[in-house]
Write a protein that holds these residues in place. Structure first.
Motif, mmCIF file in Angstrom:
data_model
loop_
_atom_site.group_PDB
_atom_site.id
_atom_site.type_symbol
_atom_site.label_atom_id
_atom_site.label_comp_id
_atom_site.label_asym_id
_atom_site.label_seq_id
_atom_site.Cartn_x
_atom_site.Cartn_y
_atom_site.Cartn_z
ATOM 1 N N GLY A 178 0.478 -0.566 -0.006
ATOM 2 C CA GLY A 178 -0.047 0.362 -0.155
ATOM 3 C C GLY A 178 0.580 1.618 -0.444
ATOM 4 N N ALA A 179 2.075 1.076 0.758
ATOM 5 C CA ALA A 179 2.816 2.246 1.023
ATOM 6 C C ALA A 179 4.281 1.691 0.768
ATOM 7 N N LEU A 180 5.049 3.097 0.920
ATOM 8 C CA LEU A 180 6.524 2.942 1.120
ATOM 9 C C LEU A 180 7.229 4.434 1.743
ATOM 10 N N TYR A 181 7.498 3.812 2.981
ATOM 11 C CA TYR A 181 7.697 4.665 4.039
ATOM 12 C C TYR A 181 9.378 4.800 3.517
ATOM 13 N N LEU A 182 9.825 6.219 3.809
ATOM 14 C CA LEU A 182 11.068 6.457 3.675
ATOM 15 C C LEU A 182 12.115 7.347 5.185
ATOM 16 N N ALA A 183 12.324 6.439 5.392
ATOM 17 C CA ALA A 183 13.412 6.916 6.977
ATOM 18 C C ALA A 183 14.059 8.209 7.121
ATOM 19 N N THR A 184 13.678 8.921 7.329
ATOM 20 C CA THR A 184 14.475 10.368 7.319
ATOM 21 C C THR A 184 14.592 10.709 8.919
ATOM 22 N N HIS A 185 15.329 12.368 8.402
ATOM 23 C CA HIS A 185 14.760 13.235 9.543
ATOM 24 C C HIS A 185 14.511 14.275 9.467
ATOM 25 N N PRO A 186 13.781 15.152 9.413
ATOM 26 C CA PRO A 186 13.810 16.769 9.098
ATOM 27 C C PRO A 186 14.868 17.519 9.937
ATOM 28 N N HIS A 187 14.717 18.897 9.860
ATOM 29 C CA HIS A 187 15.899 19.737 10.080
ATOM 30 C C HIS A 187 15.280 20.466 11.823
ATOM 31 N N SER A 188 14.498 20.486 11.824
ATOM 32 C CA SER A 188 13.850 20.374 13.309
ATOM 33 C C SER A 188 14.370 19.647 14.059
ATOM 34 N N GLY A 189 13.929 17.804 13.422
ATOM 35 C CA GLY A 189 13.921 16.994 14.489
ATOM 36 C C GLY A 189 16.061 16.463 14.413
ATOM 37 N N ALA A 190 17.012 16.905 13.635
ATOM 38 C CA ALA A 190 18.811 16.855 13.451
ATOM 39 C C ALA A 190 19.232 16.914 13.991
ATOM 40 N N ALA A 191 18.992 18.128 14.844
ATOM 41 C CA ALA A 191 19.709 19.373 14.963
ATOM 42 C C ALA A 191 20.831 18.465 16.148
ATOM 43 N N GLU A 192 20.246 17.450 17.494
ATOM 44 C CA GLU A 192 21.071 17.083 18.648
ATOM 45 C C GLU A 192 22.215 16.689 17.779
ATOM 46 N N LEU A 193 21.552 15.745 16.859
ATOM 47 C CA LEU A 193 22.284 13.843 16.557
ATOM 48 C C LEU A 193 22.725 14.825 15.542
ATOM 49 N N GLY A 194 22.712 15.784 14.538
ATOM 50 C CA GLY A 194 23.782 16.566 13.849
ATOM 51 C C GLY A 194 24.989 16.731 14.263
ATOM 52 N N GLU A 195 24.848 17.902 15.696
ATOM 53 C CA GLU A 195 25.930 17.891 16.136
ATOM 54 C C GLU A 195 26.652 16.551 16.051
ATOM 55 N N LEU A 196 26.757 15.765 16.941
ATOM 56 C CA LEU A 196 27.422 14.950 17.453
ATOM 57 C C LEU A 196 28.041 13.672 15.771
ATOM 58 N N LEU A 197 27.318 13.820 15.263
ATOM 59 C CA LEU A 197 27.773 13.726 14.083
ATOM 60 C C LEU A 197 28.977 14.518 13.281
ATOM 61 N N ASP A 198 28.634 15.730 13.415
ATOM 62 C CA ASP A 198 29.359 16.524 12.711
ATOM 63 C C ASP A 198 30.622 16.726 13.526
ATOM 64 N N GLY A 199 30.487 16.179 15.026
ATOM 65 C CA GLY A 199 31.294 16.050 15.910
ATOM 66 C C GLY A 199 33.133 14.702 15.785
ATOM 67 N N VAL A 200 32.170 14.054 14.853
ATOM 68 C CA VAL A 200 33.290 12.960 14.436
ATOM 69 C C VAL A 200 33.626 13.188 12.592
ATOM 70 N N GLY A 201 32.917 13.774 12.308
ATOM 71 C CA GLY A 201 33.308 14.767 10.844
ATOM 72 C C GLY A 201 32.875 14.413 10.065
ATOM 73 N N LYS A 202 31.600 13.217 9.989
ATOM 74 C CA LYS A 202 30.754 13.029 9.439
ATOM 75 C C LYS A 202 29.126 13.970 8.676
ATOM 76 N N SER A 203 29.308 14.205 7.750
ATOM 77 C CA SER A 203 27.832 15.046 6.845
ATOM 78 C C SER A 203 26.490 14.723 7.530
ATOM 79 N N VAL A 204 26.087 16.012 8.045
ATOM 80 C CA VAL A 204 24.753 15.495 8.106
ATOM 81 C C VAL A 204 23.669 16.552 7.053
ATOM 82 N N LEU A 205 22.427 15.331 6.573
ATOM 83 C CA LEU A 205 21.443 15.535 5.823
ATOM 84 C C LEU A 205 20.307 15.060 5.995
ATOM 85 N N SER A 206 19.317 16.821 6.194
ATOM 86 C CA SER A 206 18.157 16.072 6.413
ATOM 87 C C SER A 206 17.394 16.527 5.320
#
Length: 281
Positions: A178-206
């Protein structure tokens, strides 16, 4: 043409009855998750998988990389047990883009011909007959891993092809989720996790918040989700891997991060079951 045998895990009559019988409202829709690596299922959709399994829905996971018998395949089995997923392992067994030893002698997942990759996924879709399919978004989650992006593309093609009987006829009877759901992260919900990933040199795509069509509160299943994440022991021990990053956080912070999951819905069959609405807040 290559063949894509469908594992005989469930009698044909049972599969047909599931497809044709009206779904009781108290039973959540069947779900098939397709992810690139062992640990993606727990990190990306562990809460939704745990709830579906706990409420009696058929819940299965296809993992594109790492061969049976490798340590990470064993960790995946433990993670699925922690989530309550009773289906056997469904490993395509291709090599991780960055770890050739993950599947000695096999192609990298990103290098697999489209017909071969899609055919394997079509076989699993037709065998499980899910109302919902879940996979990575087009970015490949926050970090944009090549295997994540490739899995997104192949799953999108497979969900379309699975309904068309003249495509991959050797892979089983047609089935339209019936449907395909794409797991994602919105800008508003990615800030905290994004900071952690940025701290180890990983990209942050939301994605823009408007792209999110289901925001799922999975806090009631956070313990199961965390147990599944830590079942991936080799990743939890790595400093730059997300399980390892989460393991070093205070419990309150970690639970806040893993307690919400975000999805974008792509509808394939209007009017058919396939909603995460019972889970959405």
């Amino acid at each position: 043409m290559s063949t894509y045998p469908v594992p005989d895990r469930t009698a044909t009559a049972t599969r047909r009855e599931f497809a044709e019988a009206p779904r009781q409202e108290s039973v959540p829709p069947g779900l098939l998750a397709v992810f690139a690596h062992p640990d993606d299922e727990a990190l990306v959709a562990g809460g939704v998988l745990a709830q579906h399994a706990a409420e009696g829905a058929r819940t299965a996971v296809v993992t594109a990389t790492w061969a049976p018998g490798t340590p990470r395949a064993g960790e995946l089995a433990d993670a699925l047990t922690a989530l309550g997923v009773r289906e056997p392992l469904r490993l395509l067994g291709y090599a991780d883009h960055r770890v050739p030893d993950s599947a000695p002698g096999r192609s990298r997942w990103c290098d697999v011909p489209v017909d071969e990759a899609v055919g394997h996924l079509v076989a699993h879709i037709r065998e499980v007959r899910p109302e919902i399919v879940v996979t990575h978004d087009a970015y490949g989650q926050l970090t944009g891993h090549p295997d994540h992006r490739h899995t997104h593309r192949m799953t999108l093609l497979a969900v379309t092809a699975a309904a068309l009987g003249q495509l991959y006829p050797e892979a089983g009877e047609p089935w339209q989720p019936g449907a395909l759901y794409l797991a994602t992260h919105p800008h508003s919900g990615a800030a905290e996790l994004g900071e952690l990933l940025d701290g180890v040199g990983k990209s942050v795509l939301s994605v823009p918040d408007t792209h999110v069509t289901a925001t799922v509160d999975v806090r009631p299943w956070a313990d199961r989700k965390w147990a599944a994440i830590t079942a991936h022991r080799s990743e939890a021990e790595r400093e730059r891997a997300l399980p390892g990053i989460l393991a070093r956080l205070p419990e309150e912070t970690r639970n806040r991060i893993i307690g919400t999951e975000y999805y974008t819905r792509v509808t394939f069959a209007p009017g058919t079951p396939g909603g995460l609405r019972r889970l959405t807040v």
